[in-house]
Motif scaffolding. Structure first.
Motif, PDB file in Angstrom:
ATOM      1  N   LYS A 278       1.107  14.302  -7.887  1.00 33.68           N
ATOM      2  CA  LYS A 278       1.027  14.540  -6.443  1.00 33.68           C
ATOM      3  C   LYS A 278      -0.314  15.171  -6.120  1.00 33.68           C
ATOM      4  O   LYS A 278      -0.733  16.140  -6.756  1.00 33.68           O
ATOM      5  CB  LYS A 278       2.158  15.459  -5.989  1.00 33.68           C
ATOM      6  CG  LYS A 278       2.216  15.706  -4.486  1.00 33.68           C
ATOM      7  CD  LYS A 278       3.440  16.538  -4.120  1.00 33.68           C
ATOM      8  CE  LYS A 278       3.508  16.792  -2.614  1.00 33.68           C
ATOM      9  NZ  LYS A 278       2.417  17.660  -2.144  1.00 33.68           N
ATOM     10  N   ARG A 281      -0.338  14.923   0.023  1.00 32.07           N
ATOM     11  CA  ARG A 281       0.973  14.307   0.285  1.00 32.07           C
ATOM     12  C   ARG A 281       1.123  12.972  -0.442  1.00 32.07           C
ATOM     13  O   ARG A 281       2.156  12.313  -0.316  1.00 32.07           O
ATOM     14  CB  ARG A 281       1.164  14.124   1.788  1.00 32.07           C
ATOM     15  CG  ARG A 281       1.288  15.437   2.559  1.00 32.07           C
ATOM     16  CD  ARG A 281       1.462  15.180   4.043  1.00 32.07           C
ATOM     17  NE  ARG A 281       2.658  14.403   4.311  1.00 32.07           N
ATOM     18  CZ  ARG A 281       2.857  13.700   5.429  1.00 32.07           C
ATOM     19  NH1 ARG A 281       1.915  13.661   6.363  1.00 32.07           N
ATOM     20  NH2 ARG A 281       3.976  13.019   5.608  1.00 32.07           N
ATOM     21  N   SER A 282       0.118  12.578  -1.197  1.00 29.88           N
ATOM     22  CA  SER A 282       0.174  11.309  -1.928  1.00 29.88           C
ATOM     23  C   SER A 282       0.921  11.479  -3.237  1.00 29.88           C
ATOM     24  O   SER A 282       0.633  12.388  -4.019  1.00 29.88           O
ATOM     25  CB  SER A 282      -1.241  10.801  -2.187  1.00 29.88           C
ATOM     26  OG  SER A 282      -1.219   9.633  -2.982  1.00 29.88           O
ATOM     27  N   CYS A 333       9.915   9.843   0.684  1.00 25.18           N
ATOM     28  CA  CYS A 333       8.626   9.384   1.196  1.00 25.18           C
ATOM     29  C   CYS A 333       8.772   8.851   2.621  1.00 25.18           C
ATOM     30  O   CYS A 333       9.844   8.396   3.030  1.00 25.18           O
ATOM     31  CB  CYS A 333       8.047   8.290   0.297  1.00 25.18           C
ATOM     32  SG  CYS A 333       7.449   8.913  -1.287  1.00 25.18           S
ATOM     33  N   GLU A 334       7.666   8.926   3.353  1.00 24.18           N
ATOM     34  CA  GLU A 334       7.648   8.436   4.721  1.00 24.18           C
ATOM     35  C   GLU A 334       8.019   6.953   4.764  1.00 24.18           C
ATOM     36  O   GLU A 334       7.630   6.174   3.892  1.00 24.18           O
ATOM     37  CB  GLU A 334       6.260   8.619   5.339  1.00 24.18           C
ATOM     38  CG  GLU A 334       5.802  10.065   5.477  1.00 24.18           C
ATOM     39  CD  GLU A 334       6.466  10.793   6.635  1.00 24.18           C
ATOM     40  OE1 GLU A 334       7.314  10.169   7.312  1.00 24.18           O
ATOM     41  OE2 GLU A 334       6.144  11.972   6.867  1.00 24.18           O
ATOM     42  N   SER A 337       5.710   3.832   3.742  1.00 22.28           N
ATOM     43  CA  SER A 337       4.554   4.262   2.948  1.00 22.28           C
ATOM     44  C   SER A 337       4.612   3.803   1.504  1.00 22.28           C
ATOM     45  O   SER A 337       3.594   3.839   0.805  1.00 22.28           O
ATOM     46  CB  SER A 337       4.418   5.790   2.994  1.00 22.28           C
ATOM     47  OG  SER A 337       5.453   6.415   2.233  1.00 22.28           O
ATOM     48  N   SER A 360       3.356   3.985  -5.265  1.00 20.03           N
ATOM     49  CA  SER A 360       2.794   5.134  -4.557  1.00 20.03           C
ATOM     50  C   SER A 360       3.450   5.265  -3.187  1.00 20.03           C
ATOM     51  O   SER A 360       3.993   4.297  -2.632  1.00 20.03           O
ATOM     52  CB  SER A 360       1.277   4.997  -4.393  1.00 20.03           C
ATOM     53  OG  SER A 360       0.961   3.871  -3.590  1.00 20.03           O
ATOM     54  N   THR A 362       3.840   8.340   0.463  1.00 21.16           N
ATOM     55  CA  THR A 362       3.459   9.580   1.142  1.00 21.16           C
ATOM     56  C   THR A 362       4.686  10.457   1.311  1.00 21.16           C
ATOM     57  O   THR A 362       5.688  10.028   1.922  1.00 21.16           O
ATOM     58  CB  THR A 362       2.846   9.283   2.522  1.00 21.16           C
ATOM     59  OG1 THR A 362       1.710   8.431   2.361  1.00 21.16           O
ATOM     60  CG2 THR A 362       2.415  10.577   3.214  1.00 21.16           C
TER      61      THR A 362
END
Length: 472
Positions: A278, A281-282, A333-334, A337, A360, A362
């Motif tokens: 991390k 926020r990734s 996660c969003e 995303s 991956s 966010t």
């Protein structure tokens, strides 16, 4: 506690990578600070997005631990002999243990991170080294989580070494002379192994898998990861850094690590698998599943690669693992995303090849790295699917205590960055033994003896490296 002090030095050996410098610096620091080394030693090196980095730490300024008494999880932030902060969670037997564990740690981190920054002036980049044990038998796991903020820490890049230290009486001994001997070292005396024990034996392992496959036969997508152990008897003790030097490839594009707390048991590994990292926020995960022999089998490696990419059993195992990660990450996660940046690419480690995917996303606002771990751990790559049924099956068919094997090792920062290797290709080192572990994903199409051979291949860095362990 004194103010944190810092010093930076240019890498005097530009031909050496951060991984090599970290492995060479650890024994130097152990010799310079033996009392700190008796409290804790940690080395965590990683290759992330094309950049090599290494963290080396000694001593224990603060320690975060989770204690399990079977009914409650007790989380503590300890400084020397005192408890600074604590939190207790009653365990719910109807909820998966790991989910409760990381959920509790996530809440505790939200409490301790601002406290340490406000009361002790620690920057968000401050890193705790450590990890968690795999709770295949949660009722036996007294200390599932342990992280340490070292008294002395060195962050190493390929260009420079950055030291930080909490205490004046330690700081005076940190100078450029510490790194003048930090060159790549070749062992002068190879370890001598006087005995080997397979736990379980090949016959028992195959018999166990036959019983397990009889349960899996009616299903369409179940997978269970079963581990085993090879116990090597040492003629004399060896240092963890030496064992790492014997097994780690050079250059190493993945992870290598050494962790030892005051119980004198060291965990040494060269994991190829990112469990979770991390940055801001990734969030990134890189599941590995599906295995064949690697390029060390010179004339056959291309054939093995083609088999890996076309074998239905290996493809099913990989898709099961990657699909579960994607499903679990969607909860933290969003929306929109998540991205599958790699799918079924092949990484060749020499002794084995694996199928790899990279996902991956966010992280949702308000969630930290341990909230994400509560969603994704244990992954199908070391546990299986469905999660609840796998735990029960592992307890019946696996005959080892995993400890940190298939847990996670790495670091998190007070600013909520993190990098955790899935602790595979990992061994437990004591003064008398090296305990080498490997696991294999069992699906309905598995061949039990082939799975035995696969675990042998995964253990090769420890059992058949360039300094061959010759039994008398």
């Amino acid at each position: 506690m004194k103010n944190l002090k810092h010093a930076s030095f240019a890498n005097p050996y530009p031909a050496l990578t951060a991984h090599e410098l970290g492995a060479a610096l650890l024994p130097i620091l152990e010799r310079r600070f033996p009392l700190l080394a008796s409290e804790f030693i940690g080395l965590f090196s990683h290759h992330t997005e094309g950049v090599n980095s290494s963290l080396v730490g000694l001593g224990s300024e603060f320690r975060l631990i989770a204690l399990n008494d079977g009914e409650r999880l007790n989380l503590e932030l300890q400084h020397e002999n005192s408890v600074c902060l604590s939190r207790t969670l009653a365990l719910d037997p109807s909820t998966l243990f790991h989910e409760q564990l990381f959920g509790a740690v996530a809440q505790f981190i939200n409490q301790l991170s601002p406290w340490l920054q406000e009361h002790h002036g620690l920057p968000p980049s401050t890193a705790f080294l450590g990890g968690w044990r795999c709770a295949t038998h949660p009722e036996r796991l007294n200390e599932p989580v342990i992280f340490t903020l070292p008294r002395v820490m060195c962050r190493i890049s390929d260009q420079q070494l950055d030291f930080s230290c909490f205490h004046e009486d330690i700081w005076y001994a940190i100078d450029e002379s510490l790194i003048t001997f930090a060159t790549d070292f070749t062992p002068t005396a190879n370890p001598r192994v006087t005995g080997r024990e397979d736990i379980p034996s090949c016959t028992d392992y195959v018999d166990n898998l036959i019983g397990l496959l009889n349960e899996l036969a009616p299903t369409t997508a179940d997978k269970v990861v079963i581990g085993r152990e090879v116990k090597l008897t040492l003629e004399r003790p060896i240092a963890p850094a030496l064992l790492l030097r014997l097994i780690a490839p050079r250059p190493n594009p993945h992870y290598e690590y050494v962790f030892r707390w005051a119980d004198e048991v060291a965990w040494v590994g060269i994991s190829p698998e990112t469990l979770l990292r991390k940055n801001g926020r990734s969030l990134v995960v890189e599941p590995l599943a599906g295995t064949r022999k690697g390029s060390h089998e010179h004339d056959k490696s291309a054939r093995y690669r083609q088999e890996l990419m076309s074998d239905l059993k290996e493809l099913e195992e990989h898709e099961t693992a990657a699909g579960l990660f994607f499903e679990q990450l969607s909860t933290v996660c969003e929306s929109g995303s998540l991205s599958l940046r790699e799918s079924r690419s092949v990484i060749d480690l020499g002794y084995v090849q694996h199928l790899k995917s990279l996902i991956s996303g966010t992280v949702k606002t308000g969630l930290n790295v341990f909230d994400a771990l509560a969603a994704v751990y244990p992954p199908a790559t070391i546990w299986g699917k469905p999660l609840a049924a796998c735990g029960e099956r592992i307890r019946r068919y696996e005959q080892i205590e995993r400890g940190f094997f298939t847990g996670g090792l790495g670091y998190f920062t007070l600013g909520d960055d993190a990098n955790f290797a899935l602790a595979i290709r990992t061994a437990k080192l004591t003064s008398t033994h090296i305990h080498v572990y490997a696991g294999s994903g069992i699906v309905k199409a598995s061949d039990p003896y082939r799975e035995w051979l696969e675990t042998n291949n995964k253990m090769k860095p420890y059992l058949a490296n360039e300094y061959v362990w010759n039994l008398p």
